[in-house]
Design a protein around this motif. Structure first.
Motif, short mmCIF file in Angstrom:
data_model
loop_
_atom_site.label_atom_id
_atom_site.label_comp_id
_atom_site.label_asym_id
_atom_site.label_seq_id
_atom_site.Cartn_x
_atom_site.Cartn_y
_atom_site.Cartn_z
N GLN A 279 0.83 -1.20 0.00
CA GLN A 279 0.00 0.00 0.00
C GLN A 279 0.87 1.25 0.00
O GLN A 279 0.63 2.19 -0.77
CB GLN A 279 -0.91 0.01 1.23
N PHE A 280 1.87 1.27 0.86
CA PHE A 280 2.79 2.41 0.95
C PHE A 280 3.43 2.70 -0.40
O PHE A 280 3.43 3.85 -0.87
CB PHE A 280 3.87 2.11 1.99
N THR B 151 -2.56 14.47 7.64
CA THR B 151 -2.84 14.72 6.23
C THR B 151 -3.52 16.07 6.08
O THR B 151 -4.20 16.55 6.99
CB THR B 151 -3.75 13.63 5.63
N LEU C 160 -0.64 12.15 1.49
CA LEU C 160 0.13 11.02 2.01
C LEU C 160 0.58 11.25 3.45
O LEU C 160 1.11 10.33 4.09
CB LEU C 160 1.34 10.75 1.12
N MET D 244 -1.20 5.76 8.82
CA MET D 244 -0.76 5.45 7.46
C MET D 244 0.63 4.80 7.52
O MET D 244 1.36 4.97 8.50
CB MET D 244 -0.70 6.72 6.60
N ASP E 93 1.84 6.22 -7.42
CA ASP E 93 0.69 6.91 -8.01
C ASP E 93 0.79 8.42 -7.79
O ASP E 93 0.55 9.22 -8.71
CB ASP E 93 -0.61 6.39 -7.40
N HIS E 94 1.12 8.80 -6.56
CA HIS E 94 1.19 10.23 -6.22
C HIS E 94 2.28 10.93 -7.03
O HIS E 94 2.06 12.02 -7.59
CB HIS E 94 1.47 10.37 -4.73
N GLN F 258 2.69 1.64 -3.58
CA GLN F 258 1.81 1.98 -4.70
C GLN F 258 1.24 3.38 -4.55
O GLN F 258 1.11 4.12 -5.53
CB GLN F 258 0.67 0.96 -4.81
N GLN F 259 0.90 3.77 -3.33
CA GLN F 259 0.39 5.12 -3.10
C GLN F 259 1.42 6.17 -3.54
O GLN F 259 1.08 7.18 -4.16
CB GLN F 259 0.05 5.33 -1.62
N ARG F 260 2.67 5.93 -3.21
CA ARG F 260 3.70 6.91 -3.55
C ARG F 260 4.01 6.92 -5.04
O ARG F 260 4.24 7.97 -5.61
CB ARG F 260 4.96 6.64 -2.71
#
Length: 462
Positions: free
Chosen positions: A324-325, A398, A404, A383, A331-332, A327-329
């Motif tokens: 999760q960590f 956030t 993030l 998170m 994408d961001h 992929q979120q970064r």
């Protein structure tokens, strides 16, 4: 079994020895892993322009020998929307030399470096099997390819940039874009570079000290109406002769007849990490080269990868959190860089209806690159973050502009700060609250209060 012993039994193979693959390998070595990098030499000469920010990113990644012989900054001319700016500079680097320097840094750190091309990559019950195409590599000098045993890995890092196989993974693609790189040869000169927009795209040009000129034109694949390969050089040269910024680069120089077509389509891998593999750099997300920070973008994901890999291997109970960590970064970062390109394309207003410009000024979305922080948007949430080489869940703050989250500021956890400020009694100043509730010294409380106001985490009381 201790963590150190476990790490010694985990063999990681990194496919690709550029900045992203190299940074990941160095980070893994610092964590105690056995790492092998398979790096294919760059197939053609290439020069790239890097900024001071990129140079600092390379230093932070741990590269030393790769940066020893970098040239000083050289002039950069930018002609966009009819205006010309010569205030900026960039450092022109030979990518082949940079990659060789990265290889020396890897070997100095204890990474096993194998020069060669990756063949078939197969997933096995125990991990991965990687075959090499070239028989004359460091490991295969005395064995024909058919007799060479594939390399075995417990974990695989895909770092072969845009050329990395898609592997059947879902990907988000921007406007299909192609960049045509051509070489001209002239007399030795002072290094310089330029960028210029034209009706159907934009050009980037660089002159190297040995007299080689690198002239690249970028087009929209769907609308460019490019001629056959035999006429491609003449087509590009006809465009270059119309560009004022190109004249210093083609004057007293001759085309060599060599041209390379490279895809420069923005691509985001929707699944950039699995239980025993990860994609870094351009293999995870490749954005438009317009910003001139391709290496910086590649490093942005690679510097996070070692902690993610360490968690996947050492704490399988936290695999979902680590994935999760990461992929979120990814994408961001992709959307942030894509919006930078979008806004720059939108600043060219002369060919508003041309398909090249029309598609790019509206992609990937209409969201602003930066939002002014709304103090009412502050939230304390749990998170994943990087902590001591692992991905752990902690409370972060956030905001509407920082989705993030921010965990620490100069070593101060921010979640307790926000909680204290949001629950303080009416009439109590933020400064006093930080002192009394959190026990901060007057100097630290005063400095943090200034930061909170400057960054709009606190409303200015009227």
């Amino acid at each position: 079994m201790s963590m150190v012993q476990q790490k010694s039994l985990s063999h990681i193979i990194v496919l690709g020895g550029g900045p992203a693959g190299g940074a990941t390998a160095l980070g893994l070595r610092k964590l105690g892993y056995d790492v092998t990098v398979i790096a294919e030499p760059r197939p053609f000469k290439a020069v790239e322009g890097i900024s001071e920010r990129v140079l600092e990113g390379l230093r932070n990644a741990g590269f030393k020998q790769a940066l020893v012989n970098l040239p000083p900054p050289s002039p950069r001319l930018a002609s966009w929307n009819g205006a010309t700016n010569s205030a900026n500079t960039e450092m022109l680097i030979n990518r082949s030399e940079l990659d060789r320097g990265i290889g020396r840094d890897l070997e100095a750190a204890g990474v096993k470096l194998i020069p060669g091309r990756v063949g078939k990559v197969s997933e096995t019950d125990a991990g991965f099997s990687v075959a090499l195409k070239d028989s004359e590599t460091a490991l295969l000098k005395k064995a024909p390819l058919k007799d060479a045993a594939p390399l075995k890995a417990d974990f695989l890092v895909e770092a072969r940039g845009r050329s990395a196989p898609a592997a059947g993974l879902a990907r988000l693609r921007g406007s299909e874009t192609v960049s045509l790189l051509q070489y001209w040869q002239g007399e030795p000169c002072q290094p310089q570079s330029a960028a210029e927009s034209f009706q159907d795209g934009w050009a980037w040009m660089a002159a190297w000290s040995d007299g080689t000129r690198y002239l690249q034109l970028t087009f929209d694949v769907a609308s460019a109406d490019l001629p056959d390969k035999a006429q491609l050089i003449d087509h590009c040269n006809a465009i270059l002769r119309t560009l004022p910024s190109a004249q210093p680069f083609i004057a007293n120089a001759k085309p060599t007849g060599v041209i390379h077509a490279r895809t420069s389509t923005p691509i985001l891998c929707r699944e950039a990490v699995g239980d025993n593999w990860i994609r870094v750099g351009d293999a995870a997300m490749a954005v438009d080269p317009l910003s001139g920070n391709g290496i910086f973008q590649a490093l942005s994901s690679a510097l996070q990868a070692p902690a993610v890999i360490n968690t996947l291997l050492q704490q399988p109970q936290n695999r979902s959190l680590a994935k999760q960590f990461y992929q979120q970064r990814v994408d961001h970062l992709f959307h942030r860089f894509a919006r930078i390109g979008r806004d720059f394309y939108a600043s060219e207003e002369r060919w508003w209806d041309n398909p090249f410009w029309a598609t790019r000024r509206n992609w990937p979305d209409s969201k602003p690159l930066h939002q002014e922080t709304d103090p009412d948007s502050l939230r304390v949430v749990s998170m994943p973050v990087v902590s001591n080489g692992l991905i752990e869940e902690h409370e972060v703050v956030t905001t509407n502009d920082q989705p993030l989250g921010i965990w620490h500021l100069n070593g101060i956890p921010m979640a307790p700060v926000v909680r204290a400020l949001q629950s303080r009694e009416q009439g109590t100043s933020p400064h006093s609250c930080l002192e009394t509730v959190l026990g901060m010294s007057p100097d630290i409380a005063a400095g943090l209060t200034r930061w909170l106001y400057q960054n709009r985490w606190l409303k200015v009381e009227r």
